[in-house]
Design a protein around this motif. Sequence first.
Motif, PDB file in Angstrom:
ATOM      1  N   UNK A  29     -45.434 -28.226  28.518  1.00  6.35           N
ATOM      2  CA  UNK A  29     -44.543 -29.339  28.169  1.00  6.35           C
ATOM      3  C   UNK A  29     -44.658 -30.419  29.241  1.00  6.35           C
ATOM      4  N   UNK A  30     -44.706 -31.671  28.788  1.00  2.00           N
ATOM      5  CA  UNK A  30     -44.725 -32.803  29.709  1.00  2.00           C
ATOM      6  C   UNK A  30     -44.084 -33.988  28.993  1.00  2.00           C
ATOM      7  N   UNK A  31     -43.706 -34.967  29.760  1.00  2.58           N
ATOM      8  CA  UNK A  31     -43.052 -36.154  29.196  1.00  2.58           C
ATOM      9  C   UNK A  31     -43.914 -37.385  29.435  1.00  2.58           C
ATOM     10  N   UNK A  32     -43.845 -38.312  28.483  1.00  2.00           N
ATOM     11  CA  UNK A  32     -44.521 -39.605  28.598  1.00  2.00           C
ATOM     12  C   UNK A  32     -43.459 -40.678  28.370  1.00  2.00           C
ATOM     13  N   UNK A  33     -43.299 -41.590  29.349  1.00  3.02           N
ATOM     14  CA  UNK A  33     -42.287 -42.632  29.169  1.00  3.02           C
ATOM     15  C   UNK A  33     -42.886 -43.846  28.448  1.00  3.02           C
ATOM     16  N   UNK A  34     -42.037 -44.877  28.224  1.00  2.69           N
ATOM     17  CA  UNK A  34     -42.485 -46.061  27.487  1.00  2.69           C
ATOM     18  C   UNK A  34     -43.636 -46.792  28.179  1.00  2.69           C
ATOM     19  N   UNK A  35     -43.735 -46.656  29.495  1.00  2.00           N
ATOM     20  CA  UNK A  35     -44.801 -47.330  30.236  1.00  2.00           C
ATOM     21  C   UNK A  35     -46.092 -46.516  30.249  1.00  2.00           C
ATOM     22  N   UNK A  36     -46.055 -45.302  29.657  1.00  2.58           N
ATOM     23  CA  UNK A  36     -47.250 -44.470  29.619  1.00  2.58           C
ATOM     24  C   UNK A  36     -47.395 -43.533  30.798  1.00  2.58           C
ATOM     25  N   UNK A  37     -46.377 -43.463  31.665  1.00  5.47           N
ATOM     26  CA  UNK A  37     -46.422 -42.534  32.786  1.00  5.47           C
ATOM     27  C   UNK A  37     -46.236 -41.105  32.268  1.00  5.47           C
ATOM     28  N   UNK A  38     -47.026 -40.182  32.799  1.00  5.19           N
ATOM     29  CA  UNK A  38     -46.985 -38.785  32.346  1.00  5.19           C
ATOM     30  C   UNK A  38     -46.457 -37.912  33.475  1.00  5.19           C
ATOM     31  N   UNK A  39     -45.480 -37.075  33.137  1.00  2.00           N
ATOM     32  CA  UNK A  39     -44.907 -36.171  34.133  1.00  2.00           C
ATOM     33  C   UNK A  39     -45.851 -35.000  34.389  1.00  2.00           C
ATOM     34  N   UNK A  40     -45.538 -34.239  35.425  1.00  3.47           N
ATOM     35  CA  UNK A  40     -46.247 -32.995  35.697  1.00  3.47           C
ATOM     36  C   UNK A  40     -45.895 -32.029  34.563  1.00  3.47           C
ATOM     37  N   UNK A  41     -46.875 -31.288  34.093  1.00  6.20           N
ATOM     38  CA  UNK A  41     -46.588 -30.362  32.992  1.00  6.20           C
ATOM     39  C   UNK A  41     -46.017 -29.064  33.530  1.00  6.20           C
ATOM     40  N   UNK A  42     -45.233 -28.419  32.691  1.00  7.37           N
ATOM     41  CA  UNK A  42     -44.675 -27.115  32.993  1.00  7.37           C
ATOM     42  C   UNK A  42     -45.184 -26.188  31.897  1.00  7.37           C
ATOM     43  N   UNK A  43     -45.444 -24.933  32.227  1.00  9.97           N
ATOM     44  CA  UNK A  43     -46.026 -24.017  31.250  1.00  9.97           C
ATOM     45  C   UNK A  43     -45.166 -22.777  31.082  1.00  9.97           C
ATOM     46  N   UNK A  44     -45.216 -22.234  29.888  1.00  5.97           N
ATOM     47  CA  UNK A  44     -44.586 -20.957  29.597  1.00  5.97           C
ATOM     48  C   UNK A  44     -45.606 -20.134  28.818  1.00  5.97           C
ATOM     49  N   UNK A  45     -45.679 -18.859  29.129  1.00  6.50           N
ATOM     50  CA  UNK A  45     -46.585 -17.955  28.427  1.00  6.50           C
ATOM     51  C   UNK A  45     -45.750 -17.146  27.439  1.00  6.50           C
ATOM     52  N   UNK A  46     -46.165 -17.162  26.187  1.00  3.86           N
ATOM     53  CA  UNK A  46     -45.456 -16.441  25.135  1.00  3.86           C
ATOM     54  C   UNK A  46     -46.426 -15.437  24.519  1.00  3.86           C
ATOM     55  N   UNK A  47     -46.044 -14.155  24.557  1.00  3.45           N
ATOM     56  CA  UNK A  47     -46.871 -13.132  23.905  1.00  3.45           C
ATOM     57  C   UNK A  47     -46.260 -12.881  22.542  1.00  3.45           C
ATOM     58  N   UNK A  48     -46.999 -13.256  21.515  1.00  3.33           N
ATOM     59  CA  UNK A  48     -46.517 -13.131  20.134  1.00  3.33           C
ATOM     60  C   UNK A  48     -47.133 -11.893  19.501  1.00  3.33           C
ATOM     61  N   UNK A  49     -46.272 -10.935  19.174  1.00  2.54           N
ATOM     62  CA  UNK A  49     -46.698  -9.716  18.513  1.00  2.54           C
ATOM     63  C   UNK A  49     -46.138  -9.760  17.108  1.00  2.54           C
ATOM     64  N   UNK A  50     -47.020  -9.695  16.154  1.00  5.96           N
ATOM     65  CA  UNK A  50     -46.575  -9.735  14.763  1.00  5.96           C
ATOM     66  C   UNK A  50     -47.207  -8.578  14.034  1.00  5.96           C
ATOM     67  N   UNK A  51     -46.484  -7.709  13.447  1.00 10.91           N
ATOM     68  CA  UNK A  51     -45.027  -7.662  13.441  1.00 10.91           C
ATOM     69  C   UNK A  51     -44.488  -7.097  14.750  1.00 10.91           C
ATOM     70  N   UNK A  52     -43.202  -7.238  14.973  1.00 13.75           N
ATOM     71  CA  UNK A  52     -42.614  -6.797  16.233  1.00 13.75           C
ATOM     72  C   UNK A  52     -42.584  -5.281  16.352  1.00 13.75           C
ATOM     73  N   UNK A  53     -42.717  -4.555  15.249  1.00 12.69           N
ATOM     74  CA  UNK A  53     -42.724  -3.097  15.313  1.00 12.69           C
ATOM     75  C   UNK A  53     -44.146  -2.536  15.170  1.00 12.69           C
ATOM     76  N   UNK A  54     -45.122  -3.281  15.672  1.00 10.53           N
ATOM     77  CA  UNK A  54     -46.515  -2.858  15.657  1.00 10.53           C
ATOM     78  C   UNK A  54     -46.716  -1.631  16.547  1.00 10.53           C
ATOM     79  N   UNK A  55     -46.029  -1.566  17.658  1.00 11.75           N
ATOM     80  CA  UNK A  55     -46.193  -0.477  18.612  1.00 11.75           C
ATOM     81  C   UNK A  55     -45.131   0.606  18.396  1.00 11.75           C
ATOM     82  N   UNK A  56     -45.509   1.859  18.608  1.00 14.75           N
ATOM     83  CA  UNK A  56     -44.574   2.976  18.512  1.00 14.75           C
ATOM     84  C   UNK A  56     -43.350   2.733  19.400  1.00 14.75           C
ATOM     85  N   UNK A  57     -43.602   2.232  20.607  1.00 13.56           N
ATOM     86  CA  UNK A  57     -42.509   2.002  21.562  1.00 13.56           C
ATOM     87  C   UNK A  57     -41.569   0.878  21.128  1.00 13.56           C
TER      88      UNK A  57
END
Length: 175
Positions: A29-57
């Motif tokens: 995620x990052x922001x861009x203002x009206x003047x075109x300035x771009x902020x430093x990006x921040x990241x998040x890692x998402x592990x998507x398991x579909x379906x959620x009951x794929x694993x025995x555990x």
Amino acid sequence: NSLAASNAAGTLNWSGSVTLPPGTNVIRAFAVDFAGNISVSDAIVVRFVSPTNDLFSSAGRITGVGGVFNAQTRTARREAGEPLHAGNEGGHSIWYSFRSASVGTLFLTTANSTFDTILGIYTGDSVTNLTEVASNDDAFEGGKYSELLITTLSNQLYYIVVDGYGGTFGTSVLQ
């Protein structure tokens, strides 16, 4: 995931929607203002398991005395050490757990699933330490769904697996 950026909307709190494929996803995620300035990006890692009951555990918990449980099994996978269900290699298993409140009868069916199902019931505490209670490939000769009927013990934890015959997959309907 190196895809094109998508916009978020808002004034004070911003939000946006993205479609995540199964697996590990990196969202920046990052922001861009009206003047075109771009902020430093921040990241998040998402592990998507579909379906959620794929694993025995991560077995989906079944409570109550009845219900219908739907799941997509396309991205479900067989786990290392997982037994063959009804003697078939399967390959797209999903797990449920059910604790019986008393001695009784448990009837399960995968009727209305969109693929040829395999159904199994086990006891045990890990995918590599299971004892088969019952399994079924077809409810009747030439059928594409499975059914099981067992007598339950009071306070016994059962694990239920739905898989696809020969590696088939689709929409699973467990009742």
